[in-house]
Design an enzyme around this catalytic site. Structure first.
Site, PDB file in Angstrom:
ATOM      1  N   LYS A 110       0.783  -1.251   0.000  1.00 27.94           N
ATOM      2  CA  LYS A 110       0.000   0.000   0.000  1.00 27.94           C
ATOM      3  C   LYS A 110       0.805   1.287   0.000  1.00 27.94           C
ATOM      4  CE  LYS A 110      -0.369   0.591   4.958  1.00 27.94           C
ATOM      5  NZ  LYS A 110      -1.135   1.072   6.082  1.00 27.94           N
ATOM      6  N   SER A 150      -9.928   1.909  -2.695  1.00 31.09           N
ATOM      7  CA  SER A 150      -9.440   3.167  -2.135  1.00 31.09           C
ATOM      8  C   SER A 150     -10.028   4.348  -2.892  1.00 31.09           C
ATOM      9  CB  SER A 150      -7.915   3.200  -2.268  1.00 31.09           C
ATOM     10  OG  SER A 150      -7.437   4.492  -2.029  1.00 31.09           O
ATOM     11  N   TYR A 175       0.188   1.894  -7.391  1.00 28.26           N
ATOM     12  CA  TYR A 175      -0.681   1.388  -6.320  1.00 28.26           C
ATOM     13  C   TYR A 175      -2.144   1.659  -6.665  1.00 28.26           C
ATOM     14  CZ  TYR A 175      -3.377   1.536  -2.004  1.00 28.26           C
ATOM     15  OH  TYR A 175      -4.376   1.366  -1.066  1.00 28.26           O
ATOM     16  N   LYS A 179      -5.442  -0.963  -7.659  1.00 27.86           N
ATOM     17  CA  LYS A 179      -6.796  -1.000  -7.078  1.00 27.86           C
ATOM     18  C   LYS A 179      -7.850  -0.929  -8.181  1.00 27.86           C
ATOM     19  CE  LYS A 179      -5.706  -1.342  -2.755  1.00 27.86           C
ATOM     20  NZ  LYS A 179      -5.971  -2.595  -2.043  1.00 27.86           N
ATOM     21  N   TYR A 203     -12.185   3.051   0.592  1.00 26.87           N
ATOM     22  CA  TYR A 203     -11.872   3.725   1.856  1.00 26.87           C
ATOM     23  C   TYR A 203     -11.364   5.130   1.566  1.00 26.87           C
ATOM     24  CZ  TYR A 203     -10.982  -1.198   3.283  1.00 26.87           C
ATOM     25  OH  TYR A 203     -11.016  -2.543   3.505  1.00 26.87           O
ATOM     26  N   ARG A 257      -8.763  16.171   3.569  1.00 22.57           N
ATOM     27  CA  ARG A 257      -9.064  14.742   3.427  1.00 22.57           C
ATOM     28  C   ARG A 257     -10.208  14.345   4.348  1.00 22.57           C
ATOM     29  NH1 ARG A 257      -6.085  15.762   0.009  1.00 22.57           N
ATOM     30  NH2 ARG A 257      -4.221  14.688  -0.734  1.00 22.57           N
ATOM     31  N   ASP A 319      -0.172  14.418  -4.974  1.00 21.71           N
ATOM     32  CA  ASP A 319      -1.227  14.796  -4.027  1.00 21.71           C
ATOM     33  C   ASP A 319      -2.271  15.673  -4.710  1.00 21.71           C
ATOM     34  OD1 ASP A 319      -0.331  13.425  -1.843  1.00 21.71           O
ATOM     35  OD2 ASP A 319       0.312  15.190  -0.691  1.00 21.71           O
TER      36      ASP A 319
HETATM   37  P1  NAD Z   1      -1.328  -3.105   6.100  1.00 22.06           P
HETATM   38  O1  NAD Z   1      -0.066  -3.115   5.320  1.00 22.06           O
HETATM   39  O2  NAD Z   1      -1.266  -2.788   7.553  1.00 22.06           O
HETATM   40  O3  NAD Z   1      -2.075  -4.501   5.923  1.00 22.06           O
HETATM   41  C1  NAD Z   1      -1.959  -5.288   4.775  1.00 22.06           C
HETATM   42  C2  NAD Z   1      -1.573  -6.686   5.222  1.00 22.06           C
HETATM   43  O4  NAD Z   1      -1.456  -7.549   4.084  1.00 22.06           O
HETATM   44  C3  NAD Z   1      -0.226  -6.747   5.945  1.00 22.06           C
HETATM   45  O5  NAD Z   1      -0.397  -7.418   7.175  1.00 22.06           O
HETATM   46  C4  NAD Z   1       0.688  -7.521   5.006  1.00 22.06           C
HETATM   47  O6  NAD Z   1       1.647  -8.283   5.720  1.00 22.06           O
HETATM   48  C5  NAD Z   1      -0.311  -8.383   4.256  1.00 22.06           C
HETATM   49  N1  NAD Z   1       0.103  -8.798   2.908  1.00 22.06           N
HETATM   50  C6  NAD Z   1       0.602  -8.030   1.910  1.00 22.06           C
HETATM   51  N2  NAD Z   1       0.832  -8.771   0.817  1.00 22.06           N
HETATM   52  C7  NAD Z   1       0.468 -10.042   1.132  1.00 22.06           C
HETATM   53  C8  NAD Z   1       0.469 -11.263   0.421  1.00 22.06           C
HETATM   54  N3  NAD Z   1       0.908 -11.336  -0.832  1.00 22.06           N
HETATM   55  N4  NAD Z   1       0.017 -12.381   1.042  1.00 22.06           N
HETATM   56  C9  NAD Z   1      -0.413 -12.328   2.321  1.00 22.06           C
HETATM   57  N5  NAD Z   1      -0.441 -11.199   3.039  1.00 22.06           N
HETATM   58  C10 NAD Z   1      -0.002 -10.066   2.462  1.00 22.06           C
HETATM   59  O7  NAD Z   1      -2.337  -2.111   5.351  1.00 22.06           O
HETATM   60  P2  NAD Z   1      -3.770  -1.586   5.802  1.00 22.06           P
HETATM   61  O8  NAD Z   1      -3.674  -0.124   5.998  1.00 22.06           O
HETATM   62  O9  NAD Z   1      -4.332  -2.433   6.853  1.00 22.06           O
HETATM   63  O10 NAD Z   1      -4.560  -1.793   4.437  1.00 22.06           O
HETATM   64  C11 NAD Z   1      -5.369  -2.926   4.197  1.00 22.06           C
HETATM   65  C12 NAD Z   1      -5.923  -2.828   2.785  1.00 22.06           C
HETATM   66  O11 NAD Z   1      -6.669  -1.621   2.648  1.00 22.06           O
HETATM   67  C13 NAD Z   1      -4.848  -2.795   1.703  1.00 22.06           C
HETATM   68  O12 NAD Z   1      -5.298  -3.538   0.592  1.00 22.06           O
HETATM   69  C14 NAD Z   1      -4.760  -1.319   1.357  1.00 22.06           C
HETATM   70  O13 NAD Z   1      -4.329  -1.121   0.040  1.00 22.06           O
HETATM   71  C15 NAD Z   1      -6.207  -0.892   1.525  1.00 22.06           C
HETATM   72  N6  NAD Z   1      -6.351   0.553   1.800  1.00 22.06           N
HETATM   73  C16 NAD Z   1      -5.669   1.118   2.831  1.00 22.06           C
HETATM   74  C17 NAD Z   1      -5.775   2.488   3.043  1.00 22.06           C
HETATM   75  C18 NAD Z   1      -5.004   3.157   4.159  1.00 22.06           C
HETATM   76  O14 NAD Z   1      -4.864   4.369   4.132  1.00 22.06           O
HETATM   77  N7  NAD Z   1      -4.536   2.421   5.168  1.00 22.06           N
HETATM   78  C19 NAD Z   1      -6.590   3.280   2.226  1.00 22.06           C
HETATM   79  C20 NAD Z   1      -7.293   2.650   1.186  1.00 22.06           C
HETATM   80  C21 NAD Z   1      -7.166   1.280   0.978  1.00 22.06           C
HETATM   81  N1  UFG Z   2       0.638  15.242   4.612  1.00 19.57           N
HETATM   82  C1  UFG Z   2       1.553  16.167   5.059  1.00 19.57           C
HETATM   83  N2  UFG Z   2       2.686  15.717   5.666  1.00 19.57           N
HETATM   84  C2  UFG Z   2       2.946  14.394   5.847  1.00 19.57           C
HETATM   85  C3  UFG Z   2       2.009  13.450   5.389  1.00 19.57           C
HETATM   86  C4  UFG Z   2       0.874  13.905   4.763  1.00 19.57           C
HETATM   87  O1  UFG Z   2       1.356  17.368   4.923  1.00 19.57           O
HETATM   88  O2  UFG Z   2       4.009  14.056   6.394  1.00 19.57           O
HETATM   89  C5  UFG Z   2      -0.604  15.712   3.982  1.00 19.57           C
HETATM   90  C6  UFG Z   2      -0.785  15.256   2.539  1.00 19.57           C
HETATM   91  O3  UFG Z   2      -0.165  16.147   1.658  1.00 19.57           O
HETATM   92  C7  UFG Z   2      -2.301  15.215   2.429  1.00 19.57           C
HETATM   93  C8  UFG Z   2      -2.752  14.831   3.839  1.00 19.57           C
HETATM   94  O4  UFG Z   2      -1.669  15.143   4.701  1.00 19.57           O
HETATM   95  O5  UFG Z   2      -2.799  16.496   2.149  1.00 19.57           O
HETATM   96  C9  UFG Z   2      -3.078  13.349   3.979  1.00 19.57           C
HETATM   97  O6  UFG Z   2      -1.976  12.581   3.519  1.00 19.57           O
HETATM   98  P1  UFG Z   2      -1.861  11.014   3.761  1.00 19.57           P
HETATM   99  O7  UFG Z   2      -0.554  10.570   3.200  1.00 19.57           O
HETATM  100  O8  UFG Z   2      -2.159  10.690   5.188  1.00 19.57           O
HETATM  101  O9  UFG Z   2      -3.082  10.421   2.929  1.00 19.57           O
HETATM  102  P2  UFG Z   2      -3.382  10.504   1.358  1.00 19.57           P
HETATM  103  O10 UFG Z   2      -4.707  11.145   1.220  1.00 19.57           O
HETATM  104  O11 UFG Z   2      -2.272  11.085   0.600  1.00 19.57           O
HETATM  105  O12 UFG Z   2      -3.395   8.959   0.981  1.00 19.57           O
HETATM  106  C10 UFG Z   2      -4.311   8.045   1.579  1.00 19.57           C
HETATM  107  C11 UFG Z   2      -3.715   6.646   1.594  1.00 19.57           C
HETATM  108  C12 UFG Z   2      -3.548   6.108   0.207  1.00 19.57           C
HETATM  109  C13 UFG Z   2      -4.799   6.216  -0.552  1.00 19.57           C
HETATM  110  C14 UFG Z   2      -5.349   7.606  -0.498  1.00 19.57           C
HETATM  111  C15 UFG Z   2      -6.708   7.646  -1.132  1.00 19.57           C
HETATM  112  O13 UFG Z   2      -2.468   6.645   2.229  1.00 19.57           O
HETATM  113  O14 UFG Z   2      -3.204   4.741   0.286  1.00 19.57           O
HETATM  114  O15 UFG Z   2      -5.481   8.041   0.857  1.00 19.57           O
HETATM  115  O16 UFG Z   2      -7.433   8.717  -0.782  1.00 19.57           O
HETATM  116  F1  UFG Z   2      -4.597   5.872  -1.845  1.00 19.57           F
END
Ligand code: NAD
Ligand code: UFG
Length: 363
Positions: A110, A150, A175, A179, A203, A257, A319
């Site tokens: 991710k 996402s 990435y 998705k 999300y 956001r 961004d």
């Molecule tokens: P995370 O990295 O904490 O969790 C993902 C988990 O998947 C990890 O535990 C990792 O070890 C496991 N993993 C990765 N590749 C694998 C594989 N090939 N086989 C088995 N396990 C594997 O991330 P998260 O924040 O919990 O995100 C979960 C999901 O939500 C992801 O698909 C991410 O893209 C999606 N998502 C996250 C966000 C965010 O901001 N956190 C936003 C939008 C979507």
């Molecule tokens: N930001 C800062 N400083 C930092 C980190 C972030 O100013 O150190 C700002 C970014 O520019 C943005 C906001 O904080 O304006 C949020 O940034 P994040 O990195 O927390 O989140 P994003 O919205 O960039 O990205 C998140 C997830 C992605 C996903 C995306 C979809 O991390 O995986 O939302 O909306 F694709």
């Protein structure tokens, strides 16, 4: 329901497993631990008083996934050798045979920046891994999937709030494309075979932690995301927050956001489990409210009593200015809406960070 959760040890996965167990579902957890710690699920077990059978496996290993889904002990075929390991802790709670009703699929890579440096790894893991998992599900006759998509698929939105009907944009990184590709694969699969039931959950920005402070987000290395970075500044692991741009067309110039509490997000998955018609549907999981970087910092300072030093830095490539959800569809169709406000998100993020300044550590 009996549910297989991939990526279960990760940030959103562990919170969702906890909510599933508390709602009375049975869970089998799969993770290859490439970005997580086994400790998260141990803590979920301690919090819920229930055991979580854990299989250390890679979703790209189709025969390993088939073995888990059909309940075959350990492995399905010779090519799975060495790839499936039940953890010692789950020995008393061996993976129960078959009968899964759904898969909640979190497993994936991710990190947006990393995906631009290693596109093949991202497509192979996220797209290839999902295809292998889907094939295993099909073979096992388990055809209900809830997928972690996402808001990044909307690209730079033409208008906010963003409804599910908004056009998908051009994500600025591999990435985001991974998705979009997976969404398309799942749409095609559901169209080709009505036995499939697919929920595409888009999300917005998950933040915060379980109110117990026992599980939370534990990024490796320097955090990419705003709230983990602020949290590490607050405990003294980082000096100051770099604000990536203060010249956006937003009220205070910083990016806006839709931050959503991870517990609300986790509960969105439980709501989606109950929905089967139509057989492929998209839902936004967001609050419908946008906050700027400065507003997020102010809320964290209020929750923690800590001053967060900030310095303005150039915009981060890729961004966008503003992104927040129209969450009406999830409310109307799933009966779900976010309940925690920004103060609660920051309180719980801080509680987790304070209790676990080094995350799960080397457990
Ligand atoms: P995370 O990295 O904490 O969790 C993902 C988990 O998947 C990890 O535990 C990792 O070890 C496991 N993993 C990765 N590749 C694998 C594989 N090939 N086989 C088995 N396990 C594997 O991330 P998260 O924040 O919990 O995100 C979960 C999901 O939500 C992801 O698909 C991410 O893209 C999606 N998502 C996250 C966000 C965010 O901001 N956190 C936003 C939008 C979507
Ligand atoms: N930001 C800062 N400083 C930092 C980190 C972030 O100013 O150190 C700002 C970014 O520019 C943005 C906001 O904080 O304006 C949020 O940034 P994040 O990195 O927390 O989140 P994003 O919205 O960039 O990205 C998140 C997830 C992605 C996903 C995306 C979809 O991390 O995986 O939302 O909306 F694709």
């Amino acid at each position: 329901m009996k549910i297989l959760v991939t990526g279960a040890a990760g940030y959103i996965g562990s919170h969702t497993v906890l909510e599933l167990l508390e709602a009375g579902h049975d869970v089998v957890a799969v993770d290859n631990l490439c970005n997580s710690s086994r400790e998260s699920l141990r803590r979920v077990e301690a919090l819920t008083g229930r055991s979580v059978p854990f299989v250390e496996a890679d979703i790209r290993d189709e025969s390993a996934m088939r073995a888990v889904l059909t309940g075959a002990p350990g492995r399905a075929g010779p090519d799975a050798a060495g790839d499936v390991a039940e953890s010692p802790e789950s020995a008393g709670a061996t993976v129960p045979a078959g009968d899964f009703e759904a898969v909640i699929h979190f497993a994936g890579l991710k990190a947006v920046g990393e995906s631009t440096e290693q596109p093949l790894a991202y497509y192979e893991n996220n797209v290839g891994g999902t295809i292998a998992l889907l094939r295993a599900m099909d073979a096992a006759g388990v055809r209900r999937m809830i997928f972690s998509s996402s808001a990044t698929v909307y690209g730079d939105p033409v208008a906010v709030p963003i409804p599910e009907t908004a056009p998908v944009g051009s994500p600025s990184n591999p990435y985001g494309y991974s998705k979009l590709m997976i969404e398309q694969i799942l749409r095609d699969l559901a169209a080709a075979d009505p036995r499939w039931s697919v929920a595409l959950l888009r999300y917005f920005n998950p933040v915060g932690a379980h109110p117990s402070g026992r599980i939370g987000e534990d990024p490796r290395g320097i955090p990419n995301n705003l709230v983990p970075f602020i949290s590490q500044v607050a405990v003294g692991r980082r000096e100051a927050l770099s604000v990536f741009g203060d010249d956006y067309p937003t009220p205070d110039g910083t990016g806006v956001r839709d931050y959503i509490h991870v517990v609300d997000l986790a509960r969105g998955h439980l709501a989606a489990l109950g929905h089967t018609k139509p057989n492929c549907r998209i839902w936004n999981l967001g609050t419908g409210r946008g906050y700027s970087v400065y507003e997020a910092v102010a809320a964290f300072e209020k929750a923690s009593g800590q001053k967060i030093p900030v310095r303005v830095a150039p915009r981060r490539p890729g961004d966008i200015a503003t992104c927040y959800a129209d969450p009406t569809r999830a409310r109307d169709e799933l009966g779900w809406q976010a309940e925690h406000d920004l103060d609660a998100m920051m309180r719980d993020a801080w509680n987790w960070q304070q209790q676990n300044p080094d995350g799960y550590g080397e457990q």
